[in-house]
Write a protein that holds these residues in place. Structure first.
Motif, PDB file in Angstrom:
ATOM      1  N   UNK A  76     -14.365  66.037 -34.000  1.00  0.00           N
ATOM      2  CA  UNK A  76     -15.899  65.368 -35.385  1.00  0.00           C
ATOM      3  C   UNK A  76     -16.036  63.671 -35.397  1.00  0.00           C
ATOM      4  N   UNK A  77     -14.947  63.437 -34.901  1.00  0.00           N
ATOM      5  CA  UNK A  77     -15.144  61.161 -34.998  1.00  0.00           C
ATOM      6  C   UNK A  77     -15.757  61.186 -33.955  1.00  0.00           C
ATOM      7  N   UNK A  78     -15.424  61.694 -32.989  1.00  0.00           N
ATOM      8  CA  UNK A  78     -16.002  61.183 -31.720  1.00  0.00           C
ATOM      9  C   UNK A  78     -17.810  61.502 -32.323  1.00  0.00           C
ATOM     10  N   UNK A  79     -17.951  62.537 -32.419  1.00  0.00           N
ATOM     11  CA  UNK A  79     -19.176  63.335 -32.714  1.00  0.00           C
ATOM     12  C   UNK A  79     -19.672  62.436 -33.676  1.00  0.00           C
ATOM     13  N   UNK A  80     -19.591  62.160 -35.078  1.00  0.00           N
ATOM     14  CA  UNK A  80     -19.447  60.980 -35.973  1.00  0.00           C
ATOM     15  C   UNK A  80     -20.035  59.100 -35.606  1.00  0.00           C
ATOM     16  N   UNK A  81     -18.908  58.994 -34.323  1.00  0.00           N
ATOM     17  CA  UNK A  81     -19.184  57.726 -34.156  1.00  0.00           C
ATOM     18  C   UNK A  81     -20.108  57.447 -32.461  1.00  0.00           C
ATOM     19  N   UNK A  82     -21.027  58.907 -31.881  1.00  0.00           N
ATOM     20  CA  UNK A  82     -21.462  58.497 -31.442  1.00  0.00           C
ATOM     21  C   UNK A  82     -22.918  58.856 -32.030  1.00  0.00           C
ATOM     22  N   UNK A  83     -23.107  59.145 -33.253  1.00  0.00           N
ATOM     23  CA  UNK A  83     -24.320  59.055 -33.608  1.00  0.00           C
ATOM     24  C   UNK A  83     -24.457  57.932 -34.404  1.00  0.00           C
ATOM     25  N   UNK A  84     -23.375  57.255 -34.790  1.00  0.00           N
ATOM     26  CA  UNK A  84     -23.841  55.883 -35.584  1.00  0.00           C
ATOM     27  C   UNK A  84     -23.397  54.953 -35.072  1.00  0.00           C
ATOM     28  N   UNK A  85     -23.602  55.265 -33.403  1.00  0.00           N
ATOM     29  CA  UNK A  85     -22.956  54.072 -31.996  1.00  0.00           C
ATOM     30  C   UNK A  85     -24.552  53.182 -32.435  1.00  0.00           C
ATOM     31  N   UNK A  86     -23.831  51.756 -32.215  1.00  0.00           N
ATOM     32  CA  UNK A  86     -25.147  50.298 -32.919  1.00  0.00           C
ATOM     33  C   UNK A  86     -25.439  49.855 -31.494  1.00  0.00           C
ATOM     34  N   UNK A  87     -25.398  50.159 -30.492  1.00  0.00           N
ATOM     35  CA  UNK A  87     -26.115  50.093 -29.306  1.00  0.00           C
ATOM     36  C   UNK A  87     -26.572  51.326 -28.758  1.00  0.00           C
ATOM     37  N   UNK A  88     -28.060  51.294 -28.257  1.00  0.00           N
ATOM     38  CA  UNK A  88     -28.580  52.101 -27.863  1.00  0.00           C
ATOM     39  C   UNK A  88     -27.995  52.791 -26.366  1.00  0.00           C
ATOM     40  N   UNK A  89     -28.418  53.761 -25.833  1.00  0.00           N
ATOM     41  CA  UNK A  89     -27.132  54.751 -24.383  1.00  0.00           C
ATOM     42  C   UNK A  89     -29.015  54.820 -23.874  1.00  0.00           C
ATOM     43  N   UNK A  90     -28.533  53.341 -22.819  1.00  0.00           N
ATOM     44  CA  UNK A  90     -29.959  54.213 -22.105  1.00  0.00           C
ATOM     45  C   UNK A  90     -29.873  54.429 -20.382  1.00  0.00           C
ATOM     46  N   UNK A  91     -30.674  54.980 -19.546  1.00  0.00           N
ATOM     47  CA  UNK A  91     -30.713  55.707 -18.771  1.00  0.00           C
ATOM     48  C   UNK A  91     -29.728  55.292 -17.584  1.00  0.00           C
ATOM     49  N   UNK A  92     -29.071  54.020 -17.729  1.00  0.00           N
ATOM     50  CA  UNK A  92     -28.245  53.923 -16.477  1.00  0.00           C
ATOM     51  C   UNK A  92     -26.367  53.534 -16.770  1.00  0.00           C
ATOM     52  N   UNK A  93     -26.790  55.051 -18.267  1.00  0.00           N
ATOM     53  CA  UNK A  93     -25.025  54.478 -19.141  1.00  0.00           C
ATOM     54  C   UNK A  93     -24.593  56.093 -18.715  1.00  0.00           C
ATOM     55  N   UNK A  94     -22.834  55.999 -18.542  1.00  0.00           N
ATOM     56  CA  UNK A  94     -22.895  57.155 -17.686  1.00  0.00           C
ATOM     57  C   UNK A  94     -21.925  58.027 -19.216  1.00  0.00           C
ATOM     58  N   UNK A  95     -21.008  59.401 -19.358  1.00  0.00           N
ATOM     59  CA  UNK A  95     -20.730  59.055 -20.376  1.00  0.00           C
ATOM     60  C   UNK A  95     -19.228  60.836 -19.358  1.00  0.00           C
ATOM     61  N   UNK A  96     -18.337  60.298 -19.418  1.00  0.00           N
ATOM     62  CA  UNK A  96     -17.157  61.327 -18.820  1.00  0.00           C
ATOM     63  C   UNK A  96     -16.172  61.842 -20.004  1.00  0.00           C
ATOM     64  N   UNK A  97     -15.722  63.211 -19.863  1.00  0.00           N
ATOM     65  CA  UNK A  97     -15.312  63.545 -20.618  1.00  0.00           C
ATOM     66  C   UNK A  97     -14.287  65.076 -20.538  1.00  0.00           C
TER      67      UNK A  97
END
Length: 193
Positions: A76-97
């Motif tokens: 739930x903290x990850x979900x909140x952190x993603x929702x509150x991320x201060x920098x926008x994620x662009x097309x060049x970023x990658x997420x690994x889970x």
């Protein structure tokens, strides 16, 4: 690796950094790690270490090579952190889970909301095969399911846990097991431990 002939069933692979990506976010459910797991991830992500942000979810751990990981207590903290991320994620970023299936899809769903596209996200299953089940009758969720038949946490019906997976819901479908023959419930077996 999990395998099924059901087309909706996700397939997973080992995480591998996209060397052409602008930024990298690694999110790991620490309870699913084998001994030396974080060191292995540090080796895997060494080529992109300078652009790597790591979020460790669960018990605090420190590993050289993953920078200074951000410790989060729960998904739930990850979900909140993603929702509150201060920098926008662009097309060049990658997420690994990496983690259990319910963890993977909770993070992937939250990431999609902040703008990560399917091609930007890599999911690697680790740990228990437990499932999140969505009731087709009351639309409620039952978490941490390890059996083929489970009482719904919402309506109490006995649900047959199908192998059909909804990426939108991040859950497997559960249908009333005794709809045609009330009271006839098959043997409950531990199949997703």
């Amino acid at each position: 690796m999990l395998h099924s002939d059901i087309k909706s069933r996700p397939t997973y692979r080992a995480l591998e950094p996209d060397l052409a990506a602008a930024g990298h976010l690694l999110v790991v459910e620490t309870a699913t790690l084998q001994p030396g797991g974080l060191a292995n991830l540090a080796d895997t992500f060494a080529p992109v270490a300078a652009k790597l942000h790591t979020w460790l979810v669960g018990e605090a751990q420190a590993v050289p090579g993953l920078g200074k990981p951000w410790q989060l207590p729960a998904v739930a903290d990850v979900v909140d952190a993603l929702a509150c991320a201060t920098r926008g994620y662009g097309i060049g970023d990658r997420l690994y889970v990496q983690g259990t299936e319910p963890f993977l899809w909770s993070v992937a769903t939250a990431a999609a909301i902040v703008g990560f596209g399917p091609g930007q996200i890599q999911l690697c299953h680790a740990g228990s095969l437990q499932r999140r089940v969505w009731c087709t009758h009351c639309h409620g969720f039952t978490e941490q399911v390890t059996t083929n038949v489970v009482p719904c946490a919402g309506c109490g019906r006995h649900l047959l846990v199908r192998d059909h997976f909804s990426r939108r819901l991040g859950a497997f479908m559960g249908v009333m097991v005794d709809a045609e023959a009330p009271g006839e419930i098959p043997a409950i077996e531990e199949v997703f431990a």
